[in-house]
Structure formats: C-alpha cells, structure tokens
Design a protein around this motif. Sequence first.
Motif, PDB file in Angstrom:
ATOM      1  N   ASP A 189      40.487  47.550  34.139  1.00  0.00           N
ATOM      2  CA  ASP A 189      39.084  47.387  34.478  1.00  0.00           C
ATOM      3  C   ASP A 189      38.874  47.573  35.995  1.00  0.00           C
ATOM      4  O   ASP A 189      39.624  47.019  36.790  1.00  0.00           O
ATOM      5  N   ASP A 229      36.645  46.474  38.067  1.00  0.00           N
ATOM      6  CA  ASP A 229      36.349  45.256  38.844  1.00  0.00           C
ATOM      7  C   ASP A 229      37.624  44.482  39.143  1.00  0.00           C
ATOM      8  O   ASP A 229      37.792  43.927  40.231  1.00  0.00           O
ATOM      9  N   THR A 230      38.533  44.448  38.159  1.00  0.00           N
ATOM     10  CA  THR A 230      39.811  43.767  38.377  1.00  0.00           C
ATOM     11  C   THR A 230      40.614  44.514  39.447  1.00  0.00           C
ATOM     12  O   THR A 230      41.192  43.902  40.350  1.00  0.00           O
ATOM     13  N   CYS A 277      39.485  46.353  41.869  1.00  0.00           N
ATOM     14  CA  CYS A 277      38.881  46.115  43.186  1.00  0.00           C
ATOM     15  C   CYS A 277      39.199  44.704  43.713  1.00  0.00           C
ATOM     16  O   CYS A 277      39.444  44.514  44.904  1.00  0.00           O
ATOM     17  N   ARG A 278      39.223  43.752  42.799  1.00  0.00           N
ATOM     18  CA  ARG A 278      39.521  42.371  43.215  1.00  0.00           C
ATOM     19  C   ARG A 278      40.949  42.292  43.759  1.00  0.00           C
ATOM     20  O   ARG A 278      41.218  41.654  44.783  1.00  0.00           O
ATOM     21  N   GLU A 326      41.113  43.887  47.133  1.00  0.00           N
ATOM     22  CA  GLU A 326      40.497  43.012  48.132  1.00  0.00           C
ATOM     23  C   GLU A 326      41.452  41.878  48.536  1.00  0.00           C
ATOM     24  O   GLU A 326      41.592  41.542  49.707  1.00  0.00           O
ATOM     25  N   VAL A 344      37.833  48.518  49.221  1.00  0.00           N
ATOM     26  CA  VAL A 344      37.160  48.343  47.928  1.00  0.00           C
ATOM     27  C   VAL A 344      36.121  49.442  47.723  1.00  0.00           C
ATOM     28  O   VAL A 344      36.014  50.024  46.633  1.00  0.00           O
ATOM     29  N   ARG A 394      36.008  52.185  44.703  1.00  0.00           N
ATOM     30  CA  ARG A 394      34.864  52.268  43.792  1.00  0.00           C
ATOM     31  C   ARG A 394      34.203  53.656  43.838  1.00  0.00           C
ATOM     32  O   ARG A 394      33.821  54.191  42.791  1.00  0.00           O
ATOM     33  N   ASP A 440      33.813  56.041  40.613  1.00  0.00           N
ATOM     34  CA  ASP A 440      32.510  56.466  40.099  1.00  0.00           C
ATOM     35  C   ASP A 440      32.407  57.990  40.042  1.00  0.00           C
ATOM     36  O   ASP A 440      31.858  58.532  39.080  1.00  0.00           O
TER      37      ASP A 440
END
Lengths: 182, 388
Positions: free
Chosen positions: A145, A147-148, A150-151, A154, A165, A169, A173
């Motif tokens: 995923d 978002d995971t 990117c986390r 970070e 990040v 992203r 995209d």
Amino acid sequence: MIEIIILGRGGQGAQTAGNLLAQAFFAMGRQVQTFATYGGARRGTPVMSSLRVDDGPIRLRCNIVQADALLCFDDSLLDADFLALARPGARIVVNSPRTSQDLTGTGPHRIIPVDGRAIARRNDMGKVVNSALLGGFVAALGQPDIDTMCRIIEQSAPARKAENVAACREAHDLMAAIAEEA
Amino acid sequence: MNAPVLNEDMRLMNGNHAVAWGVRLAVPDVAPLYPITPQTPILEKLIEFQSQGQFKAELLTPESEHSAMAGCIAASALGARVFTATSSQGLLLMHELLHYAAGARMPIVMFNVNRTPAAPWGFWPDQIDSLSQRDTGWVQLYTENPQDSLDTVIQAFRIAESAGLPVMVNHDAFYVSHSVEPVSLPSADLVQSYLPRQAREIKLDTTIGRSVGAPVDQVQWNRTRREMQIAMAGIADLTVQAGQDWAALTGRKSAPLEFYKTEGAEIVLVTMGSMTGTARDAVDRLRADGVKAGLLKLRLFRPLPLADLRAALARFGTALVLDRNYSPGTGGVLHQEIKAALFGMDDAPGLHGLLAGVGGVSVPVETLEALAREHLGAPTSPDPIWVE
C-alpha cells in the motif's frame, strides 16, 4: 511467495530500497526476507538486493533464480544477465528518462521506465532517486500500500522527510496513471 | 529450529544485528573487536548501543585481530565475561591465540561470520575459515538464520562459562549475516535470569600470587589436554540443557542435533548453517511427491555429538552430507567427520559427500531436491562429488 530483485550501483541506495520495501510489506503483516550481496563494496559497482515476501515463514537461503518483479536503478545495468533473472511476465521497472518503446528494444520483456532523476530533482532531492523509484515500483507491483510505503520512508529518511515522501508519491501517481491507460 | 512465527514482538533486523542484540542482552564486561567484512555490522551495532548508553562493556578496538584475541584472553583471565567477533582472514590471524585461549581454559564467546579466505579474494559464504580451526580446542556451533544466531550467542555464554572452554558461534556471510527478517527479542530480565554470573575456577587475582599459562613440563602439558577432553565430553549435555532452558523461557527449541521430518525417512540431508533452511523446503517438496526424505541439522560441530550422531544415522538408508567448504586433497570437512563417526557401524547408511555451495555458490532448492532423488539408494563412494 513474491520474489523481487533490485539492482543498483553502490551508493545509489538499492540495499536501502530493499530494506524499506521489506519494512512496508512487514508493516502490512507479511513475512519478509531481504539480503544484499556485494564484493569489495565501493561506490559505483553493482549491488544486488533480493527480497522475498510470503504469508508464512521464509526458509530459503539461496539466490532468487526467477524474480516476479525487478527494479533497476540505472539503465546502463539493464543487460541480458539482469533480464535473465526475470520470470516470464515479470514486471521490470527501470530508472531511465527513455521511453518504454526505447527500452523494450533490448529484449522480449515489457520494461517500465520511471524518470527517477527528474522526479527527484522536482522534489528538491538532488540525485537521491530511491524514494521516487520505490513509489514507481509500488505502483507497478500493486503492493504494498502506497500510504504504508510513504510512512516507512518518512520514518526512515535521515533528512528531507517531506521531500522523500513527495517524490515517492509523485512517482507512484504518475505510474498508476500509466498503468490505468495500459 | 524453524523460522519464527510472526507476532507483534518481532522486529526486522539482519543476522549480524541479531547477534549484536544477543551480546547486548548477555552483558559482557569486555569486547575487543576488529572490523572485517562481513562481520563489521556486529561491531557497528555494538558501538551504536554503547553511544546510546545501552552497552556498558569496555569496547577495545586494537590494531589487529591477533591483538583483539590477546585482549580477550587477558580480560577473561581476570574473570571478565568476554565477547569478540570476526570473519575469515581475521579468524585466521587469531589462529595462534585460539589454541592459547582454549589451553588456558578461557570461556570467551566469539561470533565468526563464515567467509571465503584469500586467495583469491572473496567475501562469500563458505565455512572453511572456522572448520580449519577445528583442532584449536574451541567449541563450535553453526546457526541457520538470524533468530538462531541471537538465541545461540546467548546460549554460548552459558556453555562457555559452565565448561571453562571458549565457544565460537558461526553463521554464513550474506545469507544470514546480511539477511533482514523478523527476529523476536527476549527481554533483558529474561536473559539475565538465564545467564547468572558463575564463579570462575581459573582466574587471575592481584591479591593471590598465581600464573596462567606459565611453562610446564611434558606431563603437566599432557594433563591439560586430558582435562580438556573431559570438558569437551560434557559439552553435548551442556548444549542440550542450554537449549532446553532457553526453550522453557522463549518457546524456541534447539539441540546439538536437530531433526526435520525424519520419521520413516529413507534419505536424510545432513546440513550445517544457512543451507539448512533451503533443505527444509527441499524436504517438503520431496515428501509432497512421495519421496521419504528428512533433514538432520548439525548445530554442534565441535565436539561432534558422536553417540547421538551414530544412533541417528543408523535409522536411514542413505545420507547426503552437504558441505559448504572444501579441504583440498580430501573433500568436505563434514563428510570426513561423519565418515569417521560411522566407523565400525554395521547399520551405517550409504553416505554421499556433496560439495554444495563451496565459495558461496548459490544452492537452490531445486538442486537439493534433484540431488536427493539422484542419490536415493545409489552406490556410495568415499570421494566427494562437486555439485554443479
């Protein structure tokens, strides 16, 4: 089991990318194993990082023979030896400003370029391309995923967290848009 | 042992960092260390722990591995709990003092990352560096994954200090040392309760006039080796006990010899180190296809658990010994050792010595599977076979 190979040159962050990808899969509850092999490691020489992802314990202690997905940090490393590591139908993402048509000329595989250098520059990351390449690779693979991913980036980035990040992203995209077209 | 089951206590780390965590939890007093690829992440992690105030041992970084081992011996002679780590050339440079440490009965714990020795230069997983130290008097254990390395380095302090012998724990370069995977960390309290400080019989004390390692006559020297034999004879039981007590605290089992799916097996793969994991998968594939295969993992190599090994191997028709090492002029070291272990047995299995993975060559699961099929019930030869 998913088997992934990442190839780069020493100093580009291929080993770090393997570790970050492993952490993202692990954060999603998967079992992971990642290892890098290098000789007299110095900047500029090829470094290969391998990653296995599975739902159960991973016990294999050998090289990946046929990878399901490959990430190449430098299109000058995209040779027949590297492509031989790809399973038929494998997804191959390469850091390159060239087009997909230019790159598919090198063999029977479908190769997906990500212009990591341009994305890194746009996000004030200079020559550091691994966050951008991870974003593109995650989009091509359809997991983990974003978002995971990117986390994890970070949490792990020693500096320029927001820029790392953003680069991840943006590449994700851009790639996701291309994937939708195809 | 099997790879750990995922739970919330797991952290991702590589094999070398798992060793460093085990050492941190074992709380040594002194750690003389010299960096060498691919051991260096152990040293780096310990220095990181020290900088965070989490590792209080006196870290000595002398100018060579020879001096590192000299430091280990001196510190151990004063009664300190001592740890060091090395690999390949570094271990070979220590060679002279490995004999000294064992002869002086110093319970030092060393972690060695198995790597090809020069020439030619290489950085690849191969066990000849430590196997060529088999006659130095060190206990030798081999681990298969980062969790095994963490658990075993902690157990090594118990074994060393109980027997008064130095213990070397080994794992393969890259496939274990640099492999990042989930590892369960025990609590500091758990490890402290497992590793109480033991009174030392041989110890230098400035208030008592005494020497360690002073010149002796022939008979006295001879006696030291007889005493070492007695100590070595107790190692297998100490290793069993160390494993059982650890399992009671953590749920993770280990033993000098470990078995996987050997019930009713007609052919058994004999492994040491990282190849064990791949062999487990090979056994599963063979069993699924109706081939009665099993696995014998040798975790304690020195002293070789002779009686248990003979009893275990008598149960199988065929045994394939997989050696990730090569002793020029003979073959695989493990093959030699097992041939000798089977001496005089009427019910010995058909034994095959396979040089698999020498120089760090990758040995995929398909290769092990094919080797087992090929050698099941095949005529044996005392000579080793190079695996392509």
